[in-house]
Design a protein around this motif. Structure first.
Motif: not given
Length: 275
Positions: A31-32, A63-72, A74-79
């Motif tokens: 989750t967020f 890249g690992d830090l960018l992945f965090q933004v990508i993850f958020y 995706q969660l934002g798009r789903e919700q």
């Protein structure tokens, strides 16, 4: 396999990780809130790589830090809150707005800036624009908008910086150092009373004053403390290594011996740095 993946590929990868049909169980349950600790950890790993000048691995940490933004995103798009495109659009618009000396037309691809502003003027302009943005959000007051979730040392520095912009500051570091000595005296008094809560409060005042000293020296307090932590680890490691030559550990040595080995580790470091 592609020669080089793109941001679009990364977004696709993230959507597949979160796909209810065949996605990753770990990613699906996040989750967020649950990934916030990872975001903070990744940001610190980027900072550490930069401080150590470990450029060989910095791109991986970024890249690992960018992945965090990508993850958020995706969660934002789903919700139904936002998606990656909106994150980028909001960011670009904000940066264009905050750099009128570069984008005088208010457009990214408009007329180039021709203003001969120096760094101090740019900074003043930036702070004024950010203040306008805070007012538009209903965040009133000089200290409004300083995120409570920041590391305490960083937040202290930001609060002090905001206050200094309206003249609430020591004229130079001499006053700050006097304040540190005053806080040390007050801490000693609090400790003498045996009141731990009061002592803790005075310790907080001392730390706040030390952050003030860092700000006047134009030193980031978080970076300074991280550097000190690494130095402590390095020197204590040298103490342990010296004891291991006799098959012992720190718990087998007296405080006097530990102090002696510590001072020797410091001397060796000084000699190495002088070479």
């Amino acid at each position: 396999m592609q020669d080089q993946y793109s941001v679009e590929d990364l977004l696709h990868l993230m959507s597949q990780l979160r796909n209810p049909n065949g996605g990753c169980p770990w990613d699906l349950k996040q989750t967020f809130s649950s990934i916030v600790p990872s975001t903070i950890e990744e940001a610190y790993e980027v900072a550490e790589a930069i401080e150590l000048e470990d450029f060989e691995h910095l791109h991986e940490e970024l890249g690992d830090l960018l992945f965090q933004v990508i993850f958020y995103s995706q969660l934002g798009r789903e919700q139904g809150h936002f998606d990656f495109s909106r994150i980028v659009d909001t960011l670009v618009r904000k940066l264009v707005r905050r750099h009128p000396h570069v984008f005088p037309s208010g457009e990214l691809y408009g007329e180039n800036g021709s203003s001969a502003m120096d760094e101090a003027q740019v900074k003043q302009n930036w702070d004024a624009i950010k203040a306008e943005e805070r007012n538009a959000k209903g965040e009133s007051g000089v200290l409004a908008g300083v995120t409570a979730g920041l590391p305490a040392l960083t937040r202290a520095a930001k609060l002090q910086k905001r206050a200094s912009q309206v003249g609430f500051d020591w004229p130079d570091i001499t006053g700050v150092l006097d304040k540190i000595e005053e806080e040390i005296a007050e801490l000693r008094e609090a400790i003498a009373t045996g009141d731990r809560e009061h002592a803790g409060e005075e310790l907080g005042d001392l730390l706040f004053s030390c952050v003030n000293a860092a700000r006047h020296l134009k030193v980031d307090p978080e970076s300074a403390l991280r550097q000190c932590n690494r130095k402590f680890e390095r020197r204590f490691g040298a103490v342990e290594a010296a004891l291991r030559t006799d098959g012992r550990g720190p718990e087998d040595a007296s405080l006097q011996e530990l102090d002696r080995l510590w001072e020797r580790a410091k001397d060796i470091e000084r000699q190495d740095s002088d070479r």
